[in-house]
Motif scaffolding. Structure first.
Motif, PDB file in Angstrom:
ATOM      1  N   MET A  46       0.953  -1.084  -0.044  1.00 56.06           N
ATOM      2  CA  MET A  46       0.055   0.058  -0.022  1.00 56.06           C
ATOM      3  C   MET A  46       0.941   1.175   0.043  1.00 56.06           C
ATOM      4  SD  MET A  46      -2.902  -1.769  -0.159  1.00 56.06           S
ATOM      5  CE  MET A  46      -4.227  -0.430   0.252  1.00 56.06           C
ATOM      6  N   GLU A  47       1.108   1.871  -1.075  1.00 52.42           N
ATOM      7  CA  GLU A  47       1.880   2.885  -1.312  1.00 52.42           C
ATOM      8  C   GLU A  47       1.298   4.062  -1.462  1.00 52.42           C
ATOM      9  OE1 GLU A  47       4.149   5.512  -0.922  1.00 52.42           O
ATOM     10  OE2 GLU A  47       5.809   3.793  -1.764  1.00 52.42           O
ATOM     11  N   GLU A  48       0.971   4.910  -0.410  1.00 53.16           N
ATOM     12  CA  GLU A  48      -0.035   6.197  -0.517  1.00 53.16           C
ATOM     13  C   GLU A  48       0.887   7.330  -0.788  1.00 53.16           C
ATOM     14  OE1 GLU A  48      -2.829   5.526   0.035  1.00 53.16           O
ATOM     15  OE2 GLU A  48      -2.885   3.757   1.144  1.00 53.16           O
ATOM     16  N   ASP A  50       2.790   9.245   1.047  1.00 52.17           N
ATOM     17  CA  ASP A  50       3.085  10.211   1.926  1.00 52.17           C
ATOM     18  C   ASP A  50       4.395  10.708   2.021  1.00 52.17           C
ATOM     19  OD1 ASP A  50       0.108  10.342   2.747  1.00 52.17           O
ATOM     20  OD2 ASP A  50       0.617   8.389   3.944  1.00 52.17           O
ATOM     21  N   GLY A  93       0.240  14.230  -0.410  1.00 52.33           N
ATOM     22  CA  GLY A  93      -0.198  12.815  -0.615  1.00 52.33           C
ATOM     23  C   GLY A  93      -0.053  12.337  -2.063  1.00 52.33           C
ATOM     24  N   ARG A 132      -3.962   4.876  -8.901  1.00 58.59           N
ATOM     25  CA  ARG A 132      -4.727   6.043  -9.288  1.00 58.59           C
ATOM     26  C   ARG A 132      -4.123   7.084  -9.711  1.00 58.59           C
ATOM     27  NH1 ARG A 132      -7.499  10.159  -6.169  1.00 58.59           N
ATOM     28  NH2 ARG A 132      -9.690  10.598  -6.739  1.00 58.59           N
ATOM     29  N   THR A 211      -8.883   5.070 -11.677  1.00 58.17           N
ATOM     30  CA  THR A 211      -7.909   4.132 -11.189  1.00 58.17           C
ATOM     31  C   THR A 211      -7.979   3.103 -12.370  1.00 58.17           C
ATOM     32  OG1 THR A 211     -10.018   2.787 -10.420  1.00 58.17           O
ATOM     33  CG2 THR A 211      -8.922   4.372  -9.080  1.00 58.17           C
ATOM     34  N   ASP A 269      -1.815   9.167  -7.270  1.00 59.90           N
ATOM     35  CA  ASP A 269      -2.384   9.167  -5.660  1.00 59.90           C
ATOM     36  C   ASP A 269      -1.829   7.904  -4.992  1.00 59.90           C
ATOM     37  OD1 ASP A 269      -3.749   9.882  -3.306  1.00 59.90           O
ATOM     38  OD2 ASP A 269      -5.704   9.140  -4.371  1.00 59.90           O
ATOM     39  N   TYR A 270      -2.044   6.927  -5.428  1.00 61.50           N
ATOM     40  CA  TYR A 270      -1.437   5.536  -4.809  1.00 61.50           C
ATOM     41  C   TYR A 270      -1.179   4.515  -5.801  1.00 61.50           C
ATOM     42  CZ  TYR A 270      -6.199   3.838  -5.400  1.00 61.50           C
ATOM     43  OH  TYR A 270      -7.365   3.566  -5.694  1.00 61.50           O
ATOM     44  N   HIS A 272      -1.569   0.377  -4.850  1.00 65.67           N
ATOM     45  CA  HIS A 272      -2.067  -0.486  -4.071  1.00 65.67           C
ATOM     46  C   HIS A 272      -1.980  -1.935  -4.764  1.00 65.67           C
ATOM     47  CE1 HIS A 272      -4.666   2.280  -1.704  1.00 65.67           C
ATOM     48  NE2 HIS A 272      -3.354   2.562  -1.549  1.00 65.67           N
TER      49      HIS A 272
END
Length: 288
Positions: A46-48, A50, A93, A132, A211, A269-270, A272
């Motif tokens: 889970m790469e967010e 941050d 983020g 995303r 996504t 954004d991320y 996952h």
């Protein structure tokens, strides 16, 4: 793209042909009966964004490297390492991967890979992989979210590449997805691809985040846009190793970059990744 890349002229011809022939909406191979059910999956990567943990070519304690593990960088912008004036930055983020010309007029940009040439890093054979992203406008931009085979470079057995999205900036209402089976011998390599046109009423891929996902099972590989299935392929028998995610902003791919905006920015954004875990469904999704 990647390992190895098709000749630019051939890639351009294939894409233009597919764009001309592709129907609006899902391809005939769309998996309309494979709705995505993440209740049966657990988080695995889970790469967010941050913060950014990136090393040049060997992971060590980092989460990403800034080149392909096999040193096979591609496109008309050189991928460069993370640095204060480098291609990567994070704001609220959101990862910004920026392609820009340097003082000498040469294009520079960025790539992130979650495995390195030793085979270290994250990988998962079967699961759901998703990014995303908001895509950059302008001709010549070539962002991608894709999966490679996690293995050391000394391993010369067949490998799999899954291109969840390759976007070509001159055609802002469509993107390409592909499945590659790479062999050392040219005669054994296999590639299938599709072009997904985006209905006008759904909005441009440039106007907002979307996504882009792929679910890999022992039987099928299903591609998703905004978690709706758009394409499906049988899982090739050569998929016998884990897969790792990559995300990048390249330029070119056989298309001109003389009108590419300087700078151009891919927003992520991320990233996952979810692993199959049907036993945990009740705890994650009570009542389902």
């Amino acid at each position: 793209m990647k390992a190895p890349i098709l000749p630019p002229a051939l890639r351009a011809a294939l894409l233009l042909s597919a764009l001309a022939a592709s129907p609006l909406g899902p391809s005939p191979a769309a998996a309309t009966d494979e709705a995505l059910d993440l209740c049966a999956y657990k988080p695995a990567f889970m790469e967010e964004f941050d913060r950014l943990s990136v090393a040049p070519r060997v992971l060590n304690a980092a989460r990403w490297i800034s080149h392909t593990p096999w040193n096979g960088d591609f496109g008309d912008a050189r991928f460069v390492d993370d640095a204060p004036a480098g291609p990567f930055s994070i704001k609220d983020g959101i990862l910004h991967i920026t392609a820009r010309r340097d003082e000498a007029g040469k294009w520079r940009s960025g790539l992130l890979a979650a495995s390195d040439g030793t085979g270290a890093g994250f990988g998962l054979r079967y699961g759901y992989f998703e990014a995303r992203m908001r895509l950059p406008p302008g001709p010549g931009t070539w962002p991608a979210f894709w999966l490679g085979t996690k293995r050391p470079n000394t391993d010369k057995t067949p490998s799999i590449e899954i291109d969840v999205i390759e976007y070509y900036g001159h055609s802002d209402a469509a993107y390409s997805a592909a499945l590659h089976v790479w062999y050392k011998g040219e005669d054994k390599k296999r590639t299938t691809n599709t072009v997904q046109k985006i209905p006008v009423l759904a909005g441009s891929l440039l106007d907002d985040f979307h996504t882009y996902g792929v679910r890999v099972t022992p039987e099928t590989i299903t591609y998703y846009l905004d978690r709706k299935p758009v394409w499906r392929r049988p899982t090739p028998p050569e998929l016998d190793k884990p897969l790792f995610p990559l995300v990048n902003l390249a330029l070119g791919s056989g298309f001109p970059i003389d009108r590419t905006p300087n700078p151009s920015v891919l927003l992520v954004d991320y990233v996952h990744v979810y692993a199959p875990d049907p036993e945990g469904r009740a705890a994650r999704c009570p009542g389902h």
